[in-house]
Design a protein around this motif. Structure first.
Motif, short mmCIF file in Angstrom:
data_model
loop_
_atom_site.label_atom_id
_atom_site.label_comp_id
_atom_site.label_asym_id
_atom_site.label_seq_id
_atom_site.Cartn_x
_atom_site.Cartn_y
_atom_site.Cartn_z
N LEU A 462 0.66 -0.96 0.46
CA LEU A 462 0.64 -0.17 -0.28
C LEU A 462 1.42 1.31 -0.48
N GLU A 463 1.64 1.10 0.78
CA GLU A 463 3.05 2.30 0.72
C GLU A 463 3.45 2.53 -0.64
N CYS A 464 3.53 1.05 -1.19
CA CYS A 464 4.69 1.57 -2.74
C CYS A 464 3.81 2.11 -3.63
N GLY A 465 2.53 1.63 -3.09
CA GLY A 465 1.44 2.66 -4.50
C GLY A 465 0.89 3.69 -3.87
N LEU A 466 1.16 3.86 -3.14
CA LEU A 466 0.74 5.37 -3.09
C LEU A 466 2.38 6.14 -3.56
N ARG A 467 3.67 5.62 -2.61
CA ARG A 467 3.90 6.37 -4.00
C ARG A 467 5.08 6.28 -5.45
N GLU A 468 4.33 5.03 -5.63
CA GLU A 468 4.01 5.07 -7.34
C GLU A 468 3.21 6.22 -7.99
N PHE A 469 2.12 6.32 -6.95
CA PHE A 469 1.53 6.93 -7.94
C PHE A 469 1.68 8.73 -7.91
N GLY A 470 2.88 8.91 -7.23
CA GLY A 470 3.67 10.34 -7.10
C GLY A 470 3.67 10.71 -5.62
N PHE A 471 2.60 10.21 -4.88
CA PHE A 471 2.78 11.20 -3.29
C PHE A 471 4.37 10.78 -2.35
N VAL A 472 4.66 11.93 -1.93
CA VAL A 472 6.01 12.19 -1.36
C VAL A 472 5.54 12.50 0.28
N PHE A 473 6.19 11.43 0.72
CA PHE A 473 5.38 11.16 1.86
C PHE A 473 7.03 10.92 2.74
N SER A 474 6.93 10.98 4.34
CA SER A 474 8.16 10.27 5.58
C SER A 474 7.78 8.75 5.48
N GLU A 475 8.83 8.12 5.94
CA GLU A 475 8.76 6.32 5.92
C GLU A 475 8.20 6.29 8.03
N ASP A 476 8.04 5.20 7.75
CA ASP A 476 6.75 4.78 8.87
C ASP A 476 6.01 5.29 9.20
N LEU A 477 4.95 5.12 8.47
CA LEU A 477 3.54 5.54 8.33
C LEU A 477 2.67 4.54 9.03
N THR A 478 1.65 4.71 9.39
CA THR A 478 1.27 4.27 10.71
C THR A 478 0.03 3.57 9.32
N HIS A 479 -0.57 2.99 9.51
CA HIS A 479 -1.43 2.31 8.82
C HIS A 479 -2.88 3.73 8.78
N ASP A 480 -3.16 4.13 9.28
CA ASP A 480 -3.92 5.62 10.09
C ASP A 480 -3.75 6.37 9.04
N GLU A 481 -2.32 6.84 8.55
CA GLU A 481 -2.18 7.40 7.99
C GLU A 481 -2.02 7.43 6.69
N LEU A 482 -1.31 6.41 5.89
CA LEU A 482 -1.69 5.75 4.62
C LEU A 482 -3.27 5.88 4.38
N ASP A 483 -4.01 5.63 5.06
CA ASP A 483 -5.60 5.54 4.47
C ASP A 483 -5.59 6.73 4.36
N ALA A 484 -5.40 7.79 5.83
CA ALA A 484 -5.32 8.93 4.93
C ALA A 484 -4.75 9.42 3.70
#
Length: 734
Positions: A462-484
């Motif tokens: 999920l994290e990799c997919g969001l990065r591949e889509f183009g989002f730039v964010f920090s490492e080690d996010l919780t699943h709540d932050e990824l869904d946000a």
């Protein structure tokens, strides 16, 4: 084995068939000979006063007529078998009895298996197709050309799958409606059940003593989805394993078929077949190289930059979006995400005051909340103790739509969702009163539609997919932050007008991304040009409503010219003034929009609402589209006038409602409370618009050839109209 079968003949059931076998009448020729000698089937029943004789009157005048009909059916069976007309038998036999036919055509069948991105044919896509035909194995990987597959299916007399009746064939028919050919089909799943083996193909193999390649022993169907995602994100070994898994599924089917037929024949006939034969499989068709898969994926998929290009033409005016993965209990962590373009900042918040303070400080263009933001019809409270519970349910239209597409979602007012729903409604009310648009999102649905694995499948993917889509964010996010972040992603689709609202005006809408065509296998465009279905009619005829419905039903893009022009007019004073006066937009602005739409490389055809409107535009449309059909919505001026007078709109999202149906305090899509009547819908401008529109429409129809026009009644239901168009227009021209 099929020549020992009699239960496909009218008047002979499985019990009577068994009595025939016990009477040493085991083949078609045996029964035909006996009948010609005067044998009566009724003699098989020892009790002449059988109770069923009174319940089901004999439909033949004499027993001789009955015997003649059976002889005729036996002759038809022989002819069908000689011609390989297997539907003759399959249409009369229940699925669990199909082994009788399969035992005669195991070596001639086409064995087929597909891999997909999920279980819903509407939401998910086909990724790999494997086929085995006449001892030759073929394999295709997206986005290869499938012409050879359709040739094999056309040539084959029968298709064999495992669970293909419910999965593989419906997927192929849905995604390739103009290519897939219906053929006789046998599903090994039902034969396994008759042999008292329940479960998927791997379980059946184990029960039959079939051993797989050790690399594949622990891989199940759902793992194939994860392997495909890993492959898209750069793991070539995952692709190799997926292709090997698909190949193994297909190559083992003839062995499964042979062993099941052997078991069922011995079970029913105490007969035995040779099950030790094994022929070497030749690999004929090679898949594309891994590097090409990555190139195709990167070239075809939607990404954040493409959405940003549709939202803003300037890097200085990047959209600001907040995504919130809300929890029902303020003591539990709520994921909070703020995006300005691709730059993404996330945090964990708890109390409503913290959420509101952060949101109001950031002044976003839209807030996307992962929570139900409305109640089902008939409900005024979330509590089960409320009297309204007797009249209203716990499910909204939005949830029903997702269920129909096999996207799992909880009902809005199931017990453990009630606090979340109430909290979402309260936050939405406060934010909308502050002038901030709010939309309802559901990360699980968005992830399914966009092909990004859910957190429950693999959080790292999920994290990799969001990065591949183009989002730039920090490492080690919780699943709540990824869904946000995913909720914020829905906000980008909303601002780019690439969304589908599901629900209704009374309950409100959930926003989901429009499924793009990034997983299209073959380019079906004619000479590189899109085909077009144009909605034609005067204002108020219902063109936009029909275009939206048709776009969904046909799985194709739609252009709403009026909405696009109004979106541009927000930052263009001259265009805004022209539209308010009811004037046509400048030709250069219209031409730019229509050219951009027609250049969508993956769409074989599209829906166009609001273009062309005069002879010059017809000429341009003829150069941009390979074929055009005009769907003309017929309506009288008085009815159209009344519809428009009752029209109310939301400037923020373009929603259009009917004030005669109910009073709207806020937009059911984005919760904006500043609803308006369009400036061009006032009486003075409206009369001019309708008069000019009627004149332009008459002029347009006089130029268009009759074969390109399809007339429908604007008063017909949208569903009926869509069916008529799909049956007549598409069959006739597209």
């Amino acid at each position: 084995m099929i020549e020992n079968t009699f239960c496909h003949i009218d008047g002979i059931g499985t019990k009577k068939e068994e009595l025939l076998w016990k009477s040493n009448i085991c083949k078609w020729d045996d029964l035909e000979k006996k009948l010609k000698e005067g044998f009566k089937l009724s003699s098989l029943l020892n009790n002449k006063n059988h109770p069923q004789q009174d319940l089901f009157p004999f439909k033949y005048n004499t027993l001789d007529d009955f015997s003649h009909s059976i002889i005729e059916r036996l002759n038809q069976s022989k002819q069908a078998l000689d011609k390989c007309d297997y539907n003759f038998f399959l249409s009369k036999l229940p699925p669990k009895e199909h082994y009788r036919l399969l035992s005669t055509c195991i070596d001639d069948a086409l064995y087929l298996d597909i891999e997909t991105t999920g279980l819903s044919k509407i939401v998910h896509d086909v990724t790999v197709i494997g086929a085995l035909y006449k001892q030759k194995f073929y394999q295709w990987i997206w986005p290869e050309n499938l012409d050879l597959l359709w040739e094999l299916i056309k040539e084959a007399s029968i298709i064999v799958t495992f669970n293909g009746a419910r999965f593989d064939l419906p997927f192929l028919e849905y995604h390739f409606p103009h290519k897939f050919i219906q053929k006789p089909h046998i599903d090994l799943l039902y034969l396994a059940r008759k042999a008292n083996i329940r479960g998927g193909q791997k379980i059946v193999e184990e029960k039959l003593g079939i051993k797989r390649n050790k690399q594949l022993e622990n891989i199940l169907g759902y793992d194939a989805i994860i392997l495909w995602t890993h492959a898209l994100y750069g793991d070539s070994l995952a692709l190799d394993k997926l292709l090997l898994y698909n190949k193994s599924d297909v190559e083992l089917m003839p062995r499964i078929a042979t062993l099941l037929c052997d078991r069922l024949i011995r079970q029913d006939f105490n007969d035995k077949r040779d099950t030790n034969s094994s022929q070497e499989i030749e690999i004929v068709h090679h898949t594309i190289k891994f590097v090409n898969l990555r190139i195709e994926w990167n070239n075809r998929r939607t990404n954040l930059n493409l959405l940003l290009g549709k939202i803003s033409k300037s890097e200085e005016n990047l959209p600001k979006i907040i995504g919130i993965d809300l929890r029902g209990n303020p003591d539990k962590p709520t994921g909070f995400c703020y995006c300005k373009g691709a730059e993404t900042v996330t945090k964990i918040v708890y109390e409503d005051n913290d959420i509101l303070e952060e949101t109001l400080k950031l002044k976003p263009d839209v807030v996307s909340i992962d929570a139900p933001l409305s109640l089902p019809k008939g409900r005024v409270s979330v509590s089960d103790d409320s009297p309204c519970r007797e009249k209203g349910g716990i499910v909204r239209a939005a949830e029903r739509v997702l269920w129909s597409r096999k996207i799992p979602v909880y009902p809005a007012l199931i017990k453990h969702m009630q606090k979340l729903t109430q909290r979402g409604i309260d936050l939405t009310k406060i934010l909308s009163e502050k002038g901030i648009p709010v939309i309802e999102s559901y990360p699980g649905a968005a992830q399914d539609i966009l092909g990004i694995p859910r957190k429950g499948v693999d959080q790292s993917l999920l994290e990799c997919g969001l990065r591949e889509f183009g989002f730039v964010f920090s490492e080690d996010l919780t699943h709540d932050e990824l869904d946000a972040i995913t909720s914020a992603l829905v906000g980008f689709y909303f601002l780019a007008n690439q969304y589908e609202p599901i629900g209704d005006d009374q309950e409100g809408y959930m926003i989901i991304p429009i499924k793009n065509r990034q997983m299209k296998w073959v380019d079906e465009k004619v000479n590189g040009k899109m085909k077009a279905i144009v909605m034609a009619g005067i204002p108020g005829a219902g063109k936009t409503t029909l275009a939206k419905k048709l776009s969904y039903e046909l799985k194709c893009p739609a252009l709403f010219l009026g909405h696009e022009l109004r979106r541009i007019a927000k930052s263009n004073v001259q265009l805004s003034t022209m539209l308010a006066q009811g004037s046509l937009a400048p030709e250069d602005a219209v031409e730019e929009i229509i050219k951009e739409f027609s250049n969508q490389t993956d769409a074989p055809f599209g829906i166009v609402d609001g273009y062309p409107r005069h002879s010059q535009q017809i000429e341009l449309a003829g150069t941009l589209f390979s074929d055009i059909i005009y769907v003309v919505l017929q309506i009288d001026v008085d009815t159209a006038l009344q519809r428009i007078k009752n029209r109310i709109t939301c400037d923020n999202c373009g929603w259009v409602g009917n004030r005669s149906e109910r009073d709207f305090s806020a937009c059911p899509i984005c919760a904006c409370i500043d609803l308006k009547i369009r400036e061009e819908d006032n009486n003075q401008v409206l009369n001019i618009r309708l008069k000019e529109a009627r004149h332009r429409l008459d002029e347009l129809l006089s130029i268009i050839p009759l074969k390109q026009k399809f007339f429908i009644n604007s008063d017909d239901s949208c569903k009926k109209t869509c069916i008529d168009i799909m049956k007549n227009v598409l069959k006739r021209s597209l």
